[in-house]
Design a protein around this motif. Structure first.
Motif, PDB file in Angstrom:
ATOM      1  N   TRP A 236      -0.168   4.182  -2.482  1.00 43.33           N
ATOM      2  CA  TRP A 236      -0.887   5.331  -1.897  1.00 43.33           C
ATOM      3  C   TRP A 236      -0.026   6.512  -1.888  1.00 43.33           C
ATOM      4  O   TRP A 236      -0.479   7.805  -1.828  1.00 43.33           O
ATOM      5  CB  TRP A 236      -1.355   4.919  -0.440  1.00 43.33           C
TER       6      TRP A 236
ATOM      7  N   ASP B 261      -1.530   7.648  -5.093  1.00 42.74           N
ATOM      8  CA  ASP B 261      -2.946   7.563  -5.552  1.00 42.74           C
ATOM      9  C   ASP B 261      -3.815   8.416  -4.436  1.00 42.74           C
ATOM     10  O   ASP B 261      -4.601   9.433  -4.563  1.00 42.74           O
ATOM     11  CB  ASP B 261      -3.415   6.274  -5.751  1.00 42.74           C
ATOM     12  N   LEU B 262      -3.277   8.123  -3.065  1.00 32.24           N
ATOM     13  CA  LEU B 262      -4.098   8.688  -1.741  1.00 32.24           C
ATOM     14  C   LEU B 262      -3.807  10.356  -1.992  1.00 32.24           C
ATOM     15  O   LEU B 262      -4.646  11.154  -1.641  1.00 32.24           O
ATOM     16  CB  LEU B 262      -3.689   8.369  -0.624  1.00 32.24           C
TER      17      LEU B 262
ATOM     18  N   GLY C   4     -11.545   8.431  -2.870  1.00 30.61           N
ATOM     19  CA  GLY C   4     -10.447   8.014  -2.259  1.00 30.61           C
ATOM     20  C   GLY C   4     -10.810   8.065  -0.492  1.00 30.61           C
ATOM     21  O   GLY C   4     -12.005   8.265  -0.094  1.00 30.61           O
TER      22      GLY C   4
ATOM     23  N   ASN D 231       0.716  -1.249  -0.042  1.00 30.67           N
ATOM     24  CA  ASN D 231       0.010   0.078   0.078  1.00 30.67           C
ATOM     25  C   ASN D 231       0.922   1.247   0.131  1.00 30.67           C
ATOM     26  O   ASN D 231       0.414   2.158  -0.484  1.00 30.67           O
ATOM     27  CB  ASN D 231      -0.834   0.049   1.243  1.00 30.67           C
TER      28      ASN D 231
ATOM     29  N   MET E 280      -8.379   3.056  -4.972  1.00 31.19           N
ATOM     30  CA  MET E 280      -9.205   3.050  -3.749  1.00 31.19           C
ATOM     31  C   MET E 280     -10.468   2.823  -3.809  1.00 31.19           C
ATOM     32  O   MET E 280     -10.780   2.260  -2.848  1.00 31.19           O
ATOM     33  CB  MET E 280      -8.478   4.499  -3.004  1.00 31.19           C
TER      34      MET E 280
END
Length: 519
Positions: free
Chosen positions: A230, A247-248, A344, A226, A262
């Motif tokens: 993330w 991505d987060l 998200g 992750n 997500m």
């Protein structure tokens, strides 16, 4: 020949054990993300950010959340140092010192770019992100373990012991900053190429990530996976000109292309696993027992996105179901990718995060996500029902014949019926022990005693142990004490004790330090 094999196995065990410890320690800094995400979201213009109270503009709430996201590498360094050193403050201070030194040197060594006014600054496209924090956290914790008890000559005695740790960390971080400043640019290019390759796979790439994310849960290494998706995957230049990765991070910075990795977890966590709980209750021989175990776990998954209480309820007694669950999770991420659903979360894909981010400007097709969730709820219910009945799987409330466990095996000991123990260990004390200390003492005995334990750590739902001899572990007794499973790989052992695991671990480690433990 046998000694070579034994050595390589031991080395492999230690590497895996180290990775698992890092994965567990990642949970501490990740725990701050819900607060950061909530503040950042509430401060947006479509929520509280547009409110004025005289000269006070509530967009400062978003600034507070952004402050956490902007300093995630430092937070990771501190959190991992604390996690790996057993909560020692001097290791955390060393991590702060090391991170500041490392960052200053690293930013000076990497290629520089010239601004319009002719000044030079570090190339913003070259960044280690949270990896720098993870590196420094590991280094500072390792240096703490090595030097926290160091004795120096009397004239330097003040700088010995714990005070020496930040000092040595600063010099090691300086050297690491120089090394990584030189080697990281080509590595950074390789990571970007890997990320581009994952993104180019589209829905397939998202599906592979979702599948591996669930499949790695028994080892705890999903946190490491992750961390890349993330916090490292891709890059985006935010409104303030800051380049963020992952991505987060990109999603909360407003990137319209973020959220693919997500969104697919929401159907699984909000609908799929709760429906799986209904299936397990429906086909239990003791439905009331199964409901007592699974209803609260289903609510936790729906509301907060915490899934381990459900997953560990069937992981060990019905591993086939866990593989099916991993496959379904992968397909959920792939489907959401194909449907262009992007959303998200700051903590996990539960109802709280869904509601908070429902109206965010770069969230797409949230209503469609609910439809996908309902479909996956139906799929999970019927697929779990089929496998449970077809293969007579020992899920909660029906597994006592095939597993030898009582119907209420997964409940905390305080909630289960009394279990007769032929060899229960007891130690006379002046004052009665609390129940968790008594349980910790018996778990310690079932693990082979303090002499059999090299190290022991607690996680959300499991104990992570490095033992001297795994054959000394009494698995039946651990299960009678409430363990829902025991994972052994060489000298690395994980005992799933549920949400009480962290408290049990702290008590066991306290007991290990006592001289009068009965084992």
């Amino acid at each position: 020949m046998s000694s070579v094999t034994r050595s390589s196995t031991s080395t492999g065990d230690r590497i895996l054990g180290a990775l698992q410890s890092v994965g567990r320690s990642l949970m501490l800094p990740i725990a701050v993300l819900p607060a950061a995400a909530l503040l950042l979201r509430l401060g947006q213009a479509d929520l509280l950010g547009s409110i004025h109270w005289g000269v006070i503009h509530l967009d400062w709430i978003a600034k507070a959340g952004d402050a956490i996201f902007s300093n995630l590498p430092l937070i990771f360094a501190i959190g991992i140092a604390i996690g790996l050193s057993g909560g020692e403050g001097s290791a955390a201070l060393a991590a702060v010192v090391g991170f500041l030194v490392f960052t200053a040197v690293f930013n000076n060594i990497i290629p520089q770019v010239k601004a319009a006014d002719g000044t030079l600054s570090p190339d913003p496209n070259i960044s280690m992100g949270v990896l720098s924090g993870i590196l420094i956290g590991i280094v500072s914790a390792s240096l703490y373990k090595k030097f926290h008890d160091l004795r120096l000559p009397d004239y330097l005695g003040f700088f010995g012991g714990r005070r020496f740790v930040p000092i040595v960390t600063a010099f090691v971080a300086l050297l690491l900053g120089l090394i990584f400043g030189i080697i990281w640019p080509p590595i950074n290019s390789g990571i970007n190429a890997f990320g581009t390759g994952i993104v180019s796979l589209g829905a397939v790439g998202a599906g592979i990530y979702g599948f591996l994310n669930r499949l790695l849960i028994p080892t705890g290494l999903h946190h490491v996976l992750n961390s890349y998706f993330w916090f490292q995957l891709g890059s985006f230049k935010g409104p303030d000109g800051t380049i963020v990765h992952g991505d987060l991070n990109r999603y909360f910075a407003g990137d319209t292309s973020a959220g693919y990795y997500m969104a697919g977890f929401f159907p699984m966590m909000m609908f799929g696993l709760p429906a799986a709980c209904i299936a397990m209750i429906r086909h239990a021989k003791y439905p009331k027992v199964a409901a007592g175990i699974l209803v609260s776990a289903a609510v936790a998954s729906l509301v907060t996105g915490i899934t381990e209480p459900i997953e560990f309820a069937f992981l060990f007694v019905a591993p086939l179901l866990f593989v099916v669950h991993a496959i379904l999770t992968g397909t959920a991420l792939a489907v959401c990718y194909l449907l262009q659903i992007k959303i998200g979360f700051g903590f996990s894909a539960g109802l709280i995060d869904f509601l908070i981010n429902f109206n965010k400007s770069n969230t797409t097709n949230p209503w469609l996500l609910l439809l996908v969730g309902v479909v996956y709820g139906v799929i999970y219910y019927f697929v779990f029902s089929f496998f449970i009945v077809r293969f007579n799987l020992g899920t909660p409330g029906r597994g006592e014949e095939s597993t030898g466990l009582a119907p209420d095996w997964i409940l905390p000991e305080s909630q289960r019926k009394p279990v007769a123990r032929k060899d229960a260990t007891s130690v006379a004390t002046e004052e009665p022990e609390d129940k968790e200390t008594t349980l910790a003492r018996e778990v310690l005995s079932a693990l082979g005693g303090k002499e059999n334990i090299e190290s022991l750590e607690g996680c959300i739902t499991r104990l992570r142990i490095f033992v001297n001899q795994s054959d000394k572990i009494d698995e039946p007794r651990l299960k009678s004490l409430g363990a829902s499973g025991v994972i052994k790989k060489g000298k690395i052992v994980q005992v799933v004790m549920g949400t009480q695991s962290d408290r049990i671990a702290s008590r066991i480690n306290r007991l290990r330090k006592e001289d009068n433990i009965g084992v």
